[in-house]
Structure formats: C-alpha cells, structure tokens
Scaffold this active site. Sequence first.
Site, mmCIF file in Angstrom:
data_model
loop_
_atom_site.group_PDB
_atom_site.id
_atom_site.type_symbol
_atom_site.label_atom_id
_atom_site.label_comp_id
_atom_site.label_asym_id
_atom_site.label_seq_id
_atom_site.Cartn_x
_atom_site.Cartn_y
_atom_site.Cartn_z
ATOM 1 C CG ASP A 242 -2.079 -0.963 1.100
ATOM 2 O OD1 ASP A 242 -2.280 -1.498 0.004
ATOM 3 O OD2 ASP A 242 -2.771 -1.198 2.117
ATOM 4 C CG ASP A 255 -1.791 -3.561 4.727
ATOM 5 O OD1 ASP A 255 -1.784 -3.298 3.524
ATOM 6 O OD2 ASP A 255 -2.442 -4.505 5.214
ATOM 7 C CE LYS A 257 -5.035 -5.021 5.662
ATOM 8 N NZ LYS A 257 -5.199 -5.751 4.374
#
EC number: 3.1.-.-
Length: 346
Positions: A242, A255, A257
Amino acid sequence: MFTFIRVLSVGGIIVPQSTSLPVRHFSAYHCLRAPKRRSPYSSVDTERYSSLVKSVMSTRVSSQTPETLQAEDDQIYGPVVKAQTPTKAETRVPKILHPFLNCQEPIETEEPESGPPARILLNRGQGRSLVPSVTRILQQTLSPDQIFYLERWRKKMIAELGEEGFKEYSQNLFRQGKLFHSALENVLTSHATWKDRNPSEYPPEVQGYMQSVSDILEDIRAVRAIESTVQHETLNYLGVVDCVARYRGVLCVIDWKTSDKPKPFLSNTYDNPLQVAAYAGALNSDANYKYQVENGLIVVAYKDGSPAHAHQLNSELMLEYWKTWLLRLEEFTEQRSSCASSAEKR
C-alpha cells in the site's frame, strides 16, 4: 404484691406515697411460671457413646488424618491417578530461515532525496502468472479455527442479507476499499495535507474513512512507494504494498485497512501483521528498491470518522511475524506440491 413509692410535691413539701400492685400485671410473672424446656441432648444415650467420646478426647491427633482419608478413598473410589504435567507445544520453526533483510542494501537512517514515490504496476504477463500473491497464500493456509469463524460469519451475513444482498455487500466493500486507497494516494502524493483539503471533494463513501485517518496522515512524511509491486525472487511470491513512508520518523511498510468494528489491539488484525512482514521481506530482496525496511504499520480506519487505530510493528515484532510467514509459505508450497503429485497420478 409489689410496692411502689412515688414522690409528690405539695406546696413545696415532699410527701411520699406508696402504691401496691399485684404481680400478675407483669409479663415476668408468666416467664417465671413457664415450664422448663428440655435439652435436645437429654435423650442421648451417653453410655452408648461414652467409649467413642473417650477415644477421641484422649487421642492427641485426630483419627481422620489425610492418610486414613486417602486410604478410605482408595478403597471406595480406587487409587488416585495423577495427571501428567502438560508439556509445552513445540514452537515450530521454518525449515529454512530465509533472511528478512538484504545485507547488500543499506538501511536508511536519513531522509531520502525528494522525488515521486515508486509505483511498479503488477504485470502478470512478464512471467509472473505462476507466482502466487501474499493474499492467496494466506487465504489458502488459514487455520481450521479461522475457516470456521469466517464461514460462520458468511452464513450469518447471507441469512441477514440473502445471497444477492451478501454479494452486493461484498462488492460495495471492495469498491469502498479502492476509493479509499485512491483518496489516500491523492493526499500522500501531493504537498497539501488533509486539513488543507475540502472533504467534499472525495466520494461520500470514503469521507468518514479519510476523517478517521486525518491525524495519522499528519505524521507521515517522505513517501517512497505507493501501490507498488514487490517480489521475492528466492521465495517466489509477490504482493502490492500500500505504502512505504516514514511514520513519526521511522521508515515503515504501511497497510491501510477499513473496519466497521473497533480494532484497538494488534491481535484484532488477524493475519495483517503477516501480510506486512511478507511485503517488507519481499521489498528488501527486490532489486527495484535500493533501501531496506525493518518496521511496519497497520492503520485501521472507520467509516463513522472515529479516530483510526495505528498498530506499529517494530523490528523485533517484524522478525517474529516473518518467521510465521515463512511457515505459512512452506505450508502453501507443500499443498501445491501435493496437488501436483495427485494430478500426475491421475
């Protein structure tokens, strides 16, 4: 008869007077005349139990010692079988402990030169069609417990939404994720911060998520990669990271989420730490990246705009998750070899 003397004052002269009352006017009279209650022990045959009482009172140690009680229990229930002390489950280790870092590449301690972040697109046409992704490997090596809870959640959602409703729900989640990542890329690749922007310029589906991560975005600097492919040539897997940037001065694989439920602890993120460690290990071995990353960051954003949770993975934690990732990778490789052998026998 009881006699009471009362004192009267008449014209300053004290005159004693006596009055007699019969005793029957007092309740004590009835108490004195009530029949005597018999002791419940009066009917006990003392001679019958005298020898028992003498033996107990004359013995310094009680006759029911633990030894005699245990012997009695052994006669009635059989001997006690002592359970063995449970042994600790052996900690699994990878068959081959591949290094997490590439010693030939330097670990950056200073801010890198300014420039656009790397974005290497995933191209399956260049010999990568047979290379499994990190997501696929993790999905195919789920534990029985993980599979059970995932399937139970799926059935619950289908019961509430129906087959078509659940399908639409899943598609909306995927679409929201793409829009969220696109909005993040827009902020991270520009010089303007989130606070300098108008939230209405983003799709309504992601405005809450962007508000949720607004404070975290303020702590991110020196973005090195955005939505960029990383590949581990030796271990033969790839993934799309990412973001790689400095969070509060520490270079991290980041990352992003999204979640409808709060995830305040790292344990709430399930296999996400393994995913971050896998990405970092691949990046460290990938010749397209001239630096090394030892740390990770998992950011969980919420649709209602409540502050996101940022879970930092220091170098020690990353090494532990890297070992666990290697075990999952070995399991996946063994599964694929077993399937290939079965196919050849057919």
